[in-house]
Design a protein around this motif. Structure first.
Motif, PDB file in Angstrom:
ATOM      1  N   THR A 225       0.830  -1.202   0.000  1.00  0.00           N
ATOM      2  CA  THR A 225       0.000   0.000   0.000  1.00  0.00           C
ATOM      3  C   THR A 225       0.863   1.249   0.000  1.00  0.00           C
ATOM      4  O   THR A 225       0.616   2.201  -0.758  1.00  0.00           O
ATOM      5  CB  THR A 225      -0.933   0.001   1.225  1.00  0.00           C
ATOM      6  N   GLN A 226       1.890   1.259   0.828  1.00  0.00           N
ATOM      7  CA  GLN A 226       2.781   2.413   0.929  1.00  0.00           C
ATOM      8  C   GLN A 226       3.517   2.687  -0.379  1.00  0.00           C
ATOM      9  O   GLN A 226       3.777   3.841  -0.734  1.00  0.00           O
ATOM     10  CB  GLN A 226       3.793   2.180   2.054  1.00  0.00           C
ATOM     11  N   HIS A 227       3.832   1.621  -1.117  1.00  0.00           N
ATOM     12  CA  HIS A 227       4.621   1.755  -2.344  1.00  0.00           C
ATOM     13  C   HIS A 227       3.781   1.485  -3.597  1.00  0.00           C
ATOM     14  O   HIS A 227       4.335   1.146  -4.643  1.00  0.00           O
ATOM     15  CB  HIS A 227       5.813   0.802  -2.294  1.00  0.00           C
ATOM     16  N   LEU A 228       2.475   1.674  -3.494  1.00  0.00           N
ATOM     17  CA  LEU A 228       1.564   1.291  -4.567  1.00  0.00           C
ATOM     18  C   LEU A 228       1.918   1.940  -5.900  1.00  0.00           C
ATOM     19  O   LEU A 228       1.836   1.304  -6.950  1.00  0.00           O
ATOM     20  CB  LEU A 228       0.126   1.658  -4.173  1.00  0.00           C
ATOM     21  N   GLU A 229       2.334   3.204  -5.885  1.00  0.00           N
ATOM     22  CA  GLU A 229       2.590   3.927  -7.127  1.00  0.00           C
ATOM     23  C   GLU A 229       4.072   3.967  -7.490  1.00  0.00           C
ATOM     24  O   GLU A 229       4.463   4.669  -8.422  1.00  0.00           O
ATOM     25  CB  GLU A 229       2.033   5.349  -7.030  1.00  0.00           C
ATOM     26  N   ASP A 230       4.900   3.202  -6.794  1.00  0.00           N
ATOM     27  CA  ASP A 230       6.314   3.113  -7.165  1.00  0.00           C
ATOM     28  C   ASP A 230       6.448   2.412  -8.512  1.00  0.00           C
ATOM     29  O   ASP A 230       5.541   1.677  -8.949  1.00  0.00           O
ATOM     30  CB  ASP A 230       7.112   2.346  -6.113  1.00  0.00           C
ATOM     31  N   SER A 231       7.575   2.587  -9.172  1.00  0.00           N
ATOM     32  CA  SER A 231       7.794   1.914 -10.440  1.00  0.00           C
ATOM     33  C   SER A 231       7.986   0.415 -10.214  1.00  0.00           C
ATOM     34  O   SER A 231       8.469  -0.019  -9.154  1.00  0.00           O
ATOM     35  CB  SER A 231       9.031   2.474 -11.141  1.00  0.00           C
ATOM     36  N   ALA A 232       7.596  -0.377 -11.212  1.00  0.00           N
ATOM     37  CA  ALA A 232       7.749  -1.834 -11.111  1.00  0.00           C
ATOM     38  C   ALA A 232       9.211  -2.223 -10.934  1.00  0.00           C
ATOM     39  O   ALA A 232       9.526  -3.159 -10.188  1.00  0.00           O
ATOM     40  CB  ALA A 232       7.154  -2.505 -12.344  1.00  0.00           C
ATOM     41  N   GLN A 237      13.367  -4.633  -7.449  1.00  0.00           N
ATOM     42  CA  GLN A 237      14.677  -4.599  -6.797  1.00  0.00           C
ATOM     43  C   GLN A 237      14.544  -4.687  -5.274  1.00  0.00           C
ATOM     44  O   GLN A 237      15.328  -5.375  -4.604  1.00  0.00           O
ATOM     45  CB  GLN A 237      15.431  -3.331  -7.190  1.00  0.00           C
ATOM     46  N   ALA A 238      13.542  -4.004  -4.722  1.00  0.00           N
ATOM     47  CA  ALA A 238      13.347  -4.036  -3.270  1.00  0.00           C
ATOM     48  C   ALA A 238      12.979  -5.435  -2.794  1.00  0.00           C
ATOM     49  O   ALA A 238      13.508  -5.922  -1.774  1.00  0.00           O
ATOM     50  CB  ALA A 238      12.264  -3.030  -2.881  1.00  0.00           C
ATOM     51  N   LEU A 239      12.089  -6.107  -3.513  1.00  0.00           N
ATOM     52  CA  LEU A 239      11.676  -7.449  -3.103  1.00  0.00           C
ATOM     53  C   LEU A 239      12.787  -8.467  -3.344  1.00  0.00           C
ATOM     54  O   LEU A 239      12.943  -9.420  -2.560  1.00  0.00           O
ATOM     55  CB  LEU A 239      10.398  -7.848  -3.840  1.00  0.00           C
ATOM     56  N   LEU A 240      13.581  -8.278  -4.390  1.00  0.00           N
ATOM     57  CA  LEU A 240      14.757  -9.138  -4.592  1.00  0.00           C
ATOM     58  C   LEU A 240      15.717  -8.994  -3.427  1.00  0.00           C
ATOM     59  O   LEU A 240      16.212 -10.002  -2.879  1.00  0.00           O
ATOM     60  CB  LEU A 240      15.446  -8.763  -5.901  1.00  0.00           C
ATOM     61  N   GLY A 241      15.993  -7.764  -3.020  1.00  0.00           N
ATOM     62  CA  GLY A 241      16.890  -7.543  -1.892  1.00  0.00           C
ATOM     63  C   GLY A 241      16.367  -8.158  -0.609  1.00  0.00           C
ATOM     64  O   GLY A 241      17.130  -8.738   0.177  1.00  0.00           O
TER      65      GLY A 241
END
Length: 315
Positions: A225-232, A237-241
């Motif tokens: 929800t917090q990062h809903l409009e972030d780029s894919a 990269q965040a979830l990979l990390g």
């Protein structure tokens, strides 16, 4: 009756199964490219190889006896298998998560790749408006869509139904799909509720898979929800990390990395099962009416199809 169902996920197809068994004619429209809904499987080409990612629901539970009988039939057909990693009552589609939904859809007239932009009713019945054409009339209409999409359609016909849909708002979910050159040094095949990760699974380790080292990593609801409009790309990269933070040793090269945003992923459910307005011949089903599990979505559709069949028999 001639019945139209908007949405060919497991709820819509469960309803269609019951209606067909009761002797009704059913037509389904779905904007997806193929069967699955939230049980979707993403196929990608990497270096001439087709990889599969269960980027929606990771597994489904089997607790209700009616659903159990269906799943046992799926197992006999080779489209479902137990997955102990997720729990003693957990199952997955085989060889991909959408296999059971594809199996269900094969019994019906389903139009995929059709985005419905309107549903209207006149003296002849219900009419479905697509971007370039219109279908109808139908004697009854069923909305088997996420609550937010259902509310927009229901609002012009039944305000009480629309209010129920508006009360069942969903949390979004960002999902990363990752393929590695070799096995990632993480002992377990799944990770739950750790940091920004809501759920991560070694997709290639599920029954019937042959895709090598593939992972699906789903962000926690509040983080998504917090990062809903972030780029894919940034989300991937965040979830990979976050996943690699659990690795114990050298990490192999990444072959493929992408992210998918589910705007309507996890609903709390409003415990109403299914909705049916007999005077309008308008109904609604889905997990938002029953609870946040694949099994409960099926039960909602099954319940609505049974309600309509009983009402038609009584009439």
């Amino acid at each position: 009756m001639d019945v139209v169902i908007l949405g060919a996920g497991i709820a819509g197809l469960a309803c269609a199964d019951q209606l067909l068994a009761a002797g009704h004619r059913v037509t389904l429209f779905d904007k997806g490219r193929g069967p699955g809904g939230r049980m979707s499987t993403r196929r990608v080409e990497v270096d001439g190889e087709t990889l599969h990612f269960d980027h929606g629901a990771q597994y489904f539970t089997v607790r209700d006896e009616r659903f159990r009988r269906l799943v046992q039939d799926w197992q006999a057909q080779g489209v479902a298998s137990p997955w102990d990693e997720a729990g003693p009552d957990a199952w997955v589609g085989t060889p991909t998560m959408n296999a059971p939904v594809r199996h269900m859809a094969s019994a019906h007239q389903v139009h995929f790749g059709h985005h419905v932009v309107g549903l209207t009713r006149n003296a002849q019945g219900w009419h479905v408006r697509l971007q370039a054409q219109q279908h109808g009339p139908f004697d009854a209409a069923i909305i088997a869509l996420p609550a937010e999409q259902a509310a927009a359609i229901l609002g012009t016909h039944d305000l009480m139904m629309a209010a129920d849909a508006m009360a069942a708002r969903s949390q979004p979910c960002w999902t990363a799909m990752i393929a590695f050159e070799d096995r990632v040094p993480i002992a377990a095949d799944s990770i739950r509720q750790r940091g920004i990760i809501g759920w991560a699974a070694r997709d290639g380790a599920k029954p019937g898979r042959h895709d090598g080292e593939t992972w699906v990593v789903q962000g926690h609801g509040s983080w998504s929800t917090q990062h809903l409009e972030d780029s894919a790309d940034a989300v991937a990269q965040a979830l990979l990390g976050a996943l690699l933070a659990h690795a114990d040793g050298a990490v192999p090269a990444v072959r493929y990395l992408a992210a998918h945003r589910w705007r309507f992923a996890m609903t709390p459910g409003i415990d109403k099962g299914a909705l049916w307005n007999g005077s309008l011949r308008l109904g609604a089903c889905g997990d938002w009416l029953q609870g946040p599990r694949v099994e409960l979505a099926w039960l909602s559709g099954h319940r609505l199809g049974t309600m309509i069949g009983s009402a038609a028999a009584a009439a």
